[in-house]
Scaffold this active site. Structure first.
Site, PDB file in Angstrom:
ATOM      1  N   SER A   9       0.795  -1.226   0.000  1.00 49.76           N
ATOM      2  CA  SER A   9       0.000   0.000   0.000  1.00 49.76           C
ATOM      3  C   SER A   9       0.828   1.278   0.000  1.00 49.76           C
ATOM      4  O   SER A   9       0.378   2.302  -0.495  1.00 49.76           O
ATOM      5  CB  SER A   9      -0.934   0.014   1.212  1.00 49.76           C
ATOM      6  OG  SER A   9      -1.794  -1.095   1.158  1.00 49.76           O
ATOM      7  N   THR A  10       2.023   1.230   0.571  1.00 49.32           N
ATOM      8  CA  THR A  10       2.828   2.454   0.677  1.00 49.32           C
ATOM      9  C   THR A  10       4.252   2.213   0.198  1.00 49.32           C
ATOM     10  O   THR A  10       4.725   1.076   0.175  1.00 49.32           O
ATOM     11  CB  THR A  10       2.881   2.968   2.133  1.00 49.32           C
ATOM     12  OG1 THR A  10       3.503   1.975   2.946  1.00 49.32           O
ATOM     13  CG2 THR A  10       1.494   3.280   2.669  1.00 49.32           C
TER      14      THR A  10
END
Length: 179
Positions: A9-10
């Site tokens: 996600s990051t």
């Protein structure tokens, strides 16, 4: 050909464990995105889907790496199927190249969606319960009521610069404007 897809996600998360597991499962090529799963526009996923051929198998470490909602998961797996490819999730031991695997896939996907909805529901219930007890979530105010009054006086009556007031109270200029 087994084609892997990995997603985190990051930017500060690592894809290494996913790519290692996919390589160990026989993936000859791995497409990887560093982007939230809730966003449908994922460049590497789109590129992978475009390059799929009949007989390929898309492998992921967990099906939540592919999608965040049941609808999205079903849509992506359907797009994979339309290209003549199969889908395989390593953690859930799901393989849609078999009828039993397709059944298990749909059951697991439904359970996962149900659990996500229950988590949201419990969170909302907890917030309502906390509000009833007088607890309000969010960040505490940067200025007390007395400080707000003083900021307004300095800003409106003394006509002092907003930047100066912000420095004095150690808050942002926006906080001074909103006071």
């Amino acid at each position: 050909m087994i084609i892997g897809y990995a997603r985190v996600s990051t930017d500060d998360q690592s894809l290494d464990s996913q790519t290692d597991a996919l390589s160990a499962a026989g993936a000859e090529r791995v497409f990887a995105d560093k982007i939230s799963g809730s966003r449908r526009a994922r460049p590497e996923l789109d590129k992978m889907l475009e390059q799929l051929r009949d007989g390929d198998v898309v492998a992921v470490t967990k099906y939540d790496r592919l999608a965040r909602s049941l609808k999205d998961l079903l849509d992506i797996v359907e797009a994979i199927r339309e290209r003549g490819a199969g889908f395989r999730s390593l953690a859930e031991d799901i393989d849609t190249t078999t009828p039993a695997g397709r059944l298990v896939f749909h059951v697991f996907a439904s359970i996962a969606q149900f659990e996500r909805e229950r988590i949201s529901e419990r969170t909302r219930e907890g917030l309502v319960s906390a509000r009833k007890r007088g607890r309000v979530g969010g960040r505490p105010p940067a200025l007390s009521a007395a400080q707000k009054k003083e900021v307004r006086r300095m800003r409106d009556e003394e006509q002092r610069a907003i930047a100066e007031i912000a420095l004095l109270f150690k808050v942002s200029e926006r906080t001074v404007r909103r006071a």
